[in-house]
Design a protein around this motif. Structure first.
Motif, PDB file in Angstrom:
ATOM      1  N   GLN A 126      -6.084   2.766  -1.938  1.00 45.54           N
ATOM      2  CA  GLN A 126      -7.068   3.649  -2.648  1.00 45.54           C
ATOM      3  C   GLN A 126      -7.836   4.432  -1.407  1.00 45.54           C
ATOM      4  O   GLN A 126      -8.261   5.569  -1.494  1.00 45.54           O
ATOM      5  CB  GLN A 126      -8.172   2.868  -3.335  1.00 45.54           C
ATOM      6  N   GLU A 127      -8.044   3.674  -0.142  1.00 44.09           N
ATOM      7  CA  GLU A 127      -8.553   4.161   1.046  1.00 44.09           C
ATOM      8  C   GLU A 127      -7.577   5.317   1.823  1.00 44.09           C
ATOM      9  O   GLU A 127      -7.946   6.164   2.109  1.00 44.09           O
ATOM     10  CB  GLU A 127      -8.677   2.969   1.915  1.00 44.09           C
TER      11      GLU A 127
ATOM     12  N   GLU B  36      -5.130   7.296   0.122  1.00 43.83           N
ATOM     13  CA  GLU B  36      -4.717   8.358  -0.838  1.00 43.83           C
ATOM     14  C   GLU B  36      -5.356   9.673  -0.584  1.00 43.83           C
ATOM     15  O   GLU B  36      -4.678  10.816  -0.366  1.00 43.83           O
ATOM     16  CB  GLU B  36      -5.111   8.101  -2.383  1.00 43.83           C
TER      17      GLU B  36
ATOM     18  N   ALA C 297       0.717   7.007  -6.560  1.00 40.92           N
ATOM     19  CA  ALA C 297      -0.425   7.625  -6.891  1.00 40.92           C
ATOM     20  C   ALA C 297      -0.273   9.222  -6.665  1.00 40.92           C
ATOM     21  O   ALA C 297      -0.996   9.901  -7.414  1.00 40.92           O
ATOM     22  CB  ALA C 297      -1.724   7.090  -6.111  1.00 40.92           C
TER      23      ALA C 297
ATOM     24  N   TYR D 235       0.913  -1.316  -0.134  1.00 39.68           N
ATOM     25  CA  TYR D 235       0.094   0.337  -0.075  1.00 39.68           C
ATOM     26  C   TYR D 235       0.835   1.201  -0.054  1.00 39.68           C
ATOM     27  O   TYR D 235       0.409   2.352  -0.602  1.00 39.68           O
ATOM     28  CB  TYR D 235      -1.110   0.117   1.246  1.00 39.68           C
TER      29      TYR D 235
END
Length: 368
Positions: A357-358, A360, A194, A187
């Motif tokens: 994604q959680e 970011e 990202a 992660y």
């Protein structure tokens, strides 16, 4: 057949470079020494002047021209193996095994002629041992440095390492523990990519704040200052190497562990956990006075323990903020519960994508 001829060509270049007379190195070369590289992460240059990649996802980059290049890599354990993984022209490719007794270089093939960019990452963690990079051969090689950008340091355990996340080549429950490591897909690196920032992973499988998954230590506070995270190591990490804008700490999963069911294990001690955590955060703040500290919970802890961990982290934040009234307040992030699908209950590479994604938006806000 083409690969065979390419291997011979690369070895011929290596021999020619070895026999050539010394000269001033130009911007590009057909041979790069380890000392020419610009690594990122925890690493060292050993007495033989070779590069040792130490931490999870420690990496270096270079450009080359033509059909491929050769990387001369090894590990200290002649009978063992380890893994690198790589990104070619901005696209992740795969893991590659580094055998302890290998005599030939690792060959990285490109899709065709022209200039290519290659980033090499250590797939495994510090406790697996270093991967030694001796030299690189190819055409018009040029070492690359990471682009100037903010840095996030991710401190954590096996989840942060990307351990047990990738059984695509070696199924869960088989092989060595590090056969399923994939640090690139964890992660932390995903979040960094990202958000277009740099990252350092400071993580050890099974490690905790005041106790480990099945032992009393050495814990993260006891090994964090050691370059290789080994308690008996004499090599101290130089914390002036990087100045992270954000330091993310994700510990607690292993403090809550019930162990292997064989060794005696006392109930979780919340007071010990909080007190030791506060002391550790103070150490981290002493290394990076201007960094934003962020405390993350665990996606692997659910139910009542999830609530207890969140309460403990809130207490740590309260105490740290009180001890440092003029500093940036500590930030908290609590993961949503997850039913992890990797080996031994760990997140797999798809789960890590969900965790990233959680995370970011949280890290994006901290970096503003």
């Amino acid at each position: 057949m083409l690969l065979k001829y390419f291997r011979l060509a690369v070895l011929f270049l290596f021999l020619c470079a070895s026999c050539a007379s010394p000269k001033v190195k130009s911007e590009t070369s057909n041979s790069l020494l380890a000392t020419d590289l610009k690594p990122f992460g925890r690493y060292l240059i050993n007495p033989s002047q070779h590069l040792e990649l130490i931490s999870s996802a420690a990496h270096f980059g270079f450009s080359f021209e033509g059909p491929g290049c050769a990387i001369f890599a090894s590990i200290p354990n002649a009978e063992g193996h380890d893994y690198l993984q790589y990104e070619l022209d901005g696209v992740y490719q795969k893991r590659i095994k580094v055998k302890g007794n290998a005599k030939e270089p690792l060959i990285i093939s490109s899709p065709g002629p022209g200039k290519h960019t290659l980033w090499i990452y250590k797939a495994t963690e510090a406790h697996t041992g270093p991967i030694v990079i001796r030299s690189i051969n190819g055409t018009n090689l040029k070492p690359l440095a990471r682009p100037t950008a903010p840095i996030i340091e991710f401190i954590g355990n096996s989840i942060t390492c990307g351990a047990a996340a990738d059984p695509s080549e070696v199924p869960c429950g088989t092989g060595a523990y590090h056969d399923q490591h994939n640090a690139y897909q964890a992660y932390g690196p995903r979040v960094a990519r990202a958000l277009n920032v740099n990252f350092v992973l400071s993580s050890v499988s099974g490690i905790g704040v005041y106790r480990n998954w099945n032992s009393d230590g050495p814990t993260m506070p006891q090994v964090y200052e050691k370059t290789d995270f080994q308690a008996n190591s004499s090599q101290l990490w130089n914390f002036k190497t990087y100045s992270p804008k954000v330091v993310s700490i994700a510990l607690g999963t292993n403090d809550f562990s019930k162990g292997d069911g064989k060794k005696a294990r006392l109930p979780f001690d919340s007071a010990n956990f909080v007190n030791t955590y506060v002391q550790f955060v103070q150490v981290v703040k002493s290394k990076y006075p201007g960094s934003q500290i962020a405390l993350l919970s665990s996606p692997m802890i659910n139910g009542a323990n999830r609530t207890l961990l969140q309460n403990c982290l809130t207490s740590v934040k309260t105490q740290i903020d009180a001890l440092n009234p003029t500093a940036k307040p500590v930030e908290l992030f609590f993961f949503q519960p997850m039913q992890a699908r990797g080996c031994a209950g760990h997140p797999n590479v798809e789960d890590h994508a969900m965790l990233a994604q959680e995370l970011e938006p949280f890290f994006n806000k901290l970096l503003q």
